[in-house]
Design a protein around this motif. Structure first.
Motif, PDB file in Angstrom:
ATOM      1  N   ILE A  42      24.444  39.696  30.821  1.00  0.00           N
ATOM      2  CA  ILE A  42      23.019  39.803  30.504  1.00  0.00           C
ATOM      3  C   ILE A  42      22.591  38.516  29.804  1.00  0.00           C
ATOM      4  O   ILE A  42      23.264  38.051  28.895  1.00  0.00           O
ATOM      5  N   ASP A  43      21.493  37.942  30.250  1.00  0.00           N
ATOM      6  CA  ASP A  43      20.926  36.754  29.613  1.00  0.00           C
ATOM      7  C   ASP A  43      19.477  37.033  29.248  1.00  0.00           C
ATOM      8  O   ASP A  43      18.755  37.678  30.021  1.00  0.00           O
ATOM      9  N   VAL A  44      19.062  36.529  28.077  1.00  0.00           N
ATOM     10  CA  VAL A  44      17.679  36.661  27.628  1.00  0.00           C
ATOM     11  C   VAL A  44      17.171  35.277  27.263  1.00  0.00           C
ATOM     12  O   VAL A  44      17.837  34.535  26.537  1.00  0.00           O
ATOM     13  N   PHE A  45      16.012  34.928  27.789  1.00  0.00           N
ATOM     14  CA  PHE A  45      15.345  33.687  27.440  1.00  0.00           C
ATOM     15  C   PHE A  45      13.921  34.060  27.024  1.00  0.00           C
ATOM     16  O   PHE A  45      13.198  34.685  27.790  1.00  0.00           O
ATOM     17  N   LEU A  46      13.548  33.678  25.811  1.00  0.00           N
ATOM     18  CA  LEU A  46      12.237  34.069  25.300  1.00  0.00           C
ATOM     19  C   LEU A  46      11.132  33.126  25.748  1.00  0.00           C
ATOM     20  O   LEU A  46       9.973  33.504  25.750  1.00  0.00           O
ATOM     21  N   ASP A  47      11.500  31.901  26.136  1.00  0.00           N
ATOM     22  CA  ASP A  47      10.490  30.922  26.536  1.00  0.00           C
ATOM     23  C   ASP A  47      11.094  30.015  27.594  1.00  0.00           C
ATOM     24  O   ASP A  47      11.671  28.974  27.288  1.00  0.00           O
ATOM     25  N   VAL A  48      10.976  30.430  28.866  1.00  0.00           N
ATOM     26  CA  VAL A  48      11.541  29.662  29.963  1.00  0.00           C
ATOM     27  C   VAL A  48      10.538  29.632  31.106  1.00  0.00           C
ATOM     28  O   VAL A  48       9.792  30.590  31.327  1.00  0.00           O
ATOM     29  N   TYR A  49      10.516  28.518  31.835  1.00  0.00           N
ATOM     30  CA  TYR A  49       9.580  28.392  32.955  1.00  0.00           C
ATOM     31  C   TYR A  49      10.069  29.236  34.127  1.00  0.00           C
ATOM     32  O   TYR A  49      11.245  29.211  34.489  1.00  0.00           O
ATOM     33  N   CYS A  50       9.159  29.992  34.733  1.00  0.00           N
ATOM     34  CA  CYS A  50       9.483  30.855  35.872  1.00  0.00           C
ATOM     35  C   CYS A  50       8.710  30.369  37.088  1.00  0.00           C
ATOM     36  O   CYS A  50       7.472  30.345  37.077  1.00  0.00           O
TER      37      CYS A  50
END
Length: 179
Positions: A32-40
């Motif tokens: 599981i990975d979490v990124f709070l501020d990443v470009y999608c």
């Protein structure tokens, strides 16, 4: 250092405490990975991203990715739910592969059974088609033993009788090995 406060579900939450809980949850859920501020690329902006691997054994088969507005915090229950979905998909894919493998094995078994039936039929036909005429030849040749023949004729009968016995022995040996 002051704790940052963020608005979440119409309430105020301590961001540092939430991130600490999030890290604990991630430590308990590998893949599981979490990124709070990443470009999608899908929405062409920065987002908060939750990603779960779909694993088949030791191989990463794919991912499930969820996104929402940037800097949104993911709840432990959301992470666990995504992990459960990922695990279920992995099980389903494994099950489908097993079904395909079982179907392929059933086909191989049916082919082997058909080949075995064909072999048995060939052996039965060979036994009948070779042994029957050889038995007749040997029987007729043995009937000449009590008749008056020239020396040359007796030698020919003897040669044919020995050759017939050898061929019958070879046929019997082949059929015995093939069974």
């Amino acid at each position: 250092m002051t704790n940052q406060l963020i608005k979440f579900n119409d309430g105020i939450i301590d961001k540092s405490q939430t991130l600490t809980n999030l890290q604990k949850s991630l430590d308990n859920n590998p893949g599981i990975d979490v990124f709070l501020d990443v470009y999608c690329d899908n929405v062409c902006k920065n987002v908060s991203l939750l990603s779960a691997e779909i694993r088949l054994g030791n191989i990463c088969w794919g991912w499930i990715k969820l996104h929402r507005s940037q800097n949104s915090v993911w709840l432990d229950s959301e992470i666990e739910f995504l992990q459960q979905i990922s695990n279920q998909i992995s099980l389903d894919i494994t099950y489908v592969y097993m079904l395909k493998e079982n179907a392929a094995n059933e086909i191989k078994i049916k082919i082997a059974e058909a080949a075995n039936r064909a072999k048995s039929q060939i052996l039965a036909n060979t036994s009948h088609e070779l042994r029957t005429p050889l038995g007749a030849i040997i029987g007729i040749l043995s009937s000449f033993e009590s008749t008056n023949l020239t020396t040359c004729q007796k030698e020919m009968i003897n040669i044919m009788s020995c050759a017939s016995d050898i061929v019958l022995s070879i046929v019997n040996g082949i059929l015995d090995v093939a069974n």
